[in-house]
Design an enzyme around this catalytic site. Structure first.
Site, PDB file in Angstrom:
ATOM      1  N   CYS A  97      45.441  40.923  32.854  1.00 50.91           N
ATOM      2  CA  CYS A  97      44.890  40.584  34.150  1.00 50.91           C
ATOM      3  C   CYS A  97      43.616  41.375  34.371  1.00 50.91           C
ATOM      4  CB  CYS A  97      45.926  40.842  35.216  1.00 50.91           C
ATOM      5  SG  CYS A  97      45.273  40.709  36.850  1.00 50.91           S
ATOM      6  N   LYS A 133      44.749  46.824  39.049  1.00 48.94           N
ATOM      7  CA  LYS A 133      45.645  47.943  38.775  1.00 48.94           C
ATOM      8  C   LYS A 133      47.091  47.503  38.652  1.00 48.94           C
ATOM      9  CE  LYS A 133      46.215  49.185  43.582  1.00 48.94           C
ATOM     10  NZ  LYS A 133      46.004  50.170  44.605  1.00 48.94           N
ATOM     11  N   THR A 156      47.236  47.515  49.463  1.00 50.19           N
ATOM     12  CA  THR A 156      46.052  46.773  49.898  1.00 50.19           C
ATOM     13  C   THR A 156      45.513  45.795  48.863  1.00 50.19           C
ATOM     14  OG1 THR A 156      44.606  48.522  49.106  1.00 50.19           O
ATOM     15  CG2 THR A 156      45.301  48.643  51.415  1.00 50.19           C
ATOM     16  N   ASP A 204      43.694  46.604  46.385  1.00 52.16           N
ATOM     17  CA  ASP A 204      42.397  47.069  45.904  1.00 52.16           C
ATOM     18  C   ASP A 204      42.446  47.298  44.397  1.00 52.16           C
ATOM     19  OD1 ASP A 204      40.158  47.446  47.833  1.00 52.16           O
ATOM     20  OD2 ASP A 204      41.780  48.334  49.017  1.00 52.16           O
ATOM     21  N   ASP A 250      44.395  49.582  32.685  1.00 55.58           N
ATOM     22  CA  ASP A 250      44.558  48.193  32.277  1.00 55.58           C
ATOM     23  C   ASP A 250      44.674  48.143  30.761  1.00 55.58           C
ATOM     24  OD1 ASP A 250      44.778  45.447  32.448  1.00 55.58           O
ATOM     25  OD2 ASP A 250      43.107  45.255  33.826  1.00 55.58           O
ATOM     26  N   ASP A 277      36.185  43.482  41.639  1.00 58.72           N
ATOM     27  CA  ASP A 277      35.709  42.841  40.417  1.00 58.72           C
ATOM     28  C   ASP A 277      36.557  41.597  40.164  1.00 58.72           C
ATOM     29  OD1 ASP A 277      37.959  44.312  39.712  1.00 58.72           O
ATOM     30  OD2 ASP A 277      37.163  44.972  37.787  1.00 58.72           O
TER      31      ASP A 277
HETATM   32 CO    CO Z   1      39.814  44.801  39.699  1.00 64.93          CO
HETATM   33 CO    CO Z   2      45.120  43.087  36.749  1.00 68.09          CO
END
Ligand code: CO
Ligand code: CO
Length: 348
Positions: free
Chosen positions: A16, A19, A48, A50, A68, A227
């Site tokens: 993905c 986070k 949230t 984020d 990631d 992003d």
């Molecule tokens: Co991101």
């Molecule tokens: Co992800």
């Protein structure tokens, strides 16, 4: 096994890019019971959506943390390392932070794949860390049938200068700093449907750091940023719109799409993850009747190591766009924040 192994053929599912992870898994992680004594220094946590977590250390210093990792998305191991590093660092850039250290996360079938492949992956990541000015502080590896690679990245940020996904305001202009279509291109690569030119273009988009985009946006009034990764452009835009309690409008013609991705989508190459994204987000989106279904899917296409999506104050957005483009960032203005409050997206 020989060194000319096709790395992407060893992948089951893609990753993905934020986070947590793909939407269905993310729901599990977010449904965890809240910690009994939440620490007020945790300025940005799980709740949230984020890109990274933020923990305040002093009045003017906070840590930004993110991780990631995923299975190979390109066949060249050096390029895979570069993509993984650019992607992992990106969540720090999306928050407006400065990445400082990283840890490698390695799963590798050491009995069946030549170790030189792993060396190349690590070299690619290391070179990308050097470009970003990030110090490699360590890592961890396990033996695993399916290779996976990524990083945990730590950055710093001023606690008052966090670019969260929740600050978008009516009138803001939306700027996207890389073209989309990466998921479709990656899917085609696995099926041997890309020429070398196509592979090179895909790789160059994914290995481009969001460093310049992030450092440039800090000099302007950018009210929200993220992003674009696994949930696709509309998925991540939907998170900004919902968290900010605004509606947004996207001009589909203005969204930069890798040309080959458009042709492939029209030929039916639409990854499963992209269709999942479409199904997750569609209740929040009104598409123009004139917009072909293929184009609706492309706007939801799952991205690895995508660009920043910025909600910039209208008075400064033109200047920000110009500066980004002058610095070589593939930035485009793709829409604006409108007057509604429902987290709804219209596309025409
Ligand atoms: Co991101
Ligand atoms: Co992800």
């Amino acid at each position: 096994m020989a060194n000319d192994v096709k790395l992407t053929s060893l992948s089951s599912k893609g990753g993905c890019g934020c986070k947590i992870g793909p939407a269905d898994l993310e729901n599990v992680l977010r449904s965890l019971p809240k910690q009994s004594a939440p620490n007020p220094n945790l300025l940005v946590g799980l709740d949230t959506g984020d890109d990274a977590g933020v923990y305040q250390l002093t009045n003017d210093l906070a840590l930004v943390q993110t991780t990631d990792f995923f299975t190979p998305i390109v066949d060249d191991p050096y390029d895979f390392g570069q993509v993984a590093a650019a992607n992992a660092i990106s969540d720090v850039y999306a928050m407006g932070g400065t990445p400082i250290t990283a840890l490698n996360i390695v799963a590798f079938p050491i009995t069946t794949l030549d170790e030189s492949i792993l060396t190349s992956i690590l070299r690619g990541a290391g070179d990308k860390l050097d470009e970003a000015g990030v110090s490699l502080a360590g890592g961890h590896s396990i033996d695993d049938q399916e290779p996976k690679f990524g990083l945990a990245v730590t950055g710093t940020i001023h606690p008052d200068k966090i670019h969260a996904n929740s600050g978008a305001r009516p009138g803001d202009k939306l700027i996207l700093t890389k073209p989309i279509g990466v998921g479709i291109m990656s899917s085609a690569l696995k099926k041997d449907m890309l020429t070398q030119e196509g592979i090179d273009r895909l790789t160059s988009v994914m290995t481009t750091l969001n460093k310049t985009a992030s450092e440039t946006m800090r000099n302007y009034t950018v009210n929200a940023s993220t992003d674009v990764t696994g949930f696709g452009l509309l998925g991540h835009l939907s998170e900004i719109a919902a968290a900010s309690h605004v509606d947004v409008h996207i001009d589909a013609d203005a969204v930069p799409v890798l040309p080959r991705a458009q042709q492939l989508a029209q030929a039916g190459v639409i990854p499963g993850g992209t269709k999942n994204n479409f199904n997750h987000v569609k209740e929040h989106v009104t598409f123009s009747e004139n917009l072909a279904e293929t184009d609706q899917y492309i706007l939801c296409d799952a991205v690895t190591s995508g660009g920043l999506l910025l909600s910039a104050d209208s008075s400064e957005a033109d200047a920000l766009l110009t500066e980004l483009q002058q610095k070589g960032v593939e930035a485009h203005m793709i829409g604006e924040v409108t007057d509604g409050k429902n987290g709804h997206i219209t596309v025409d």
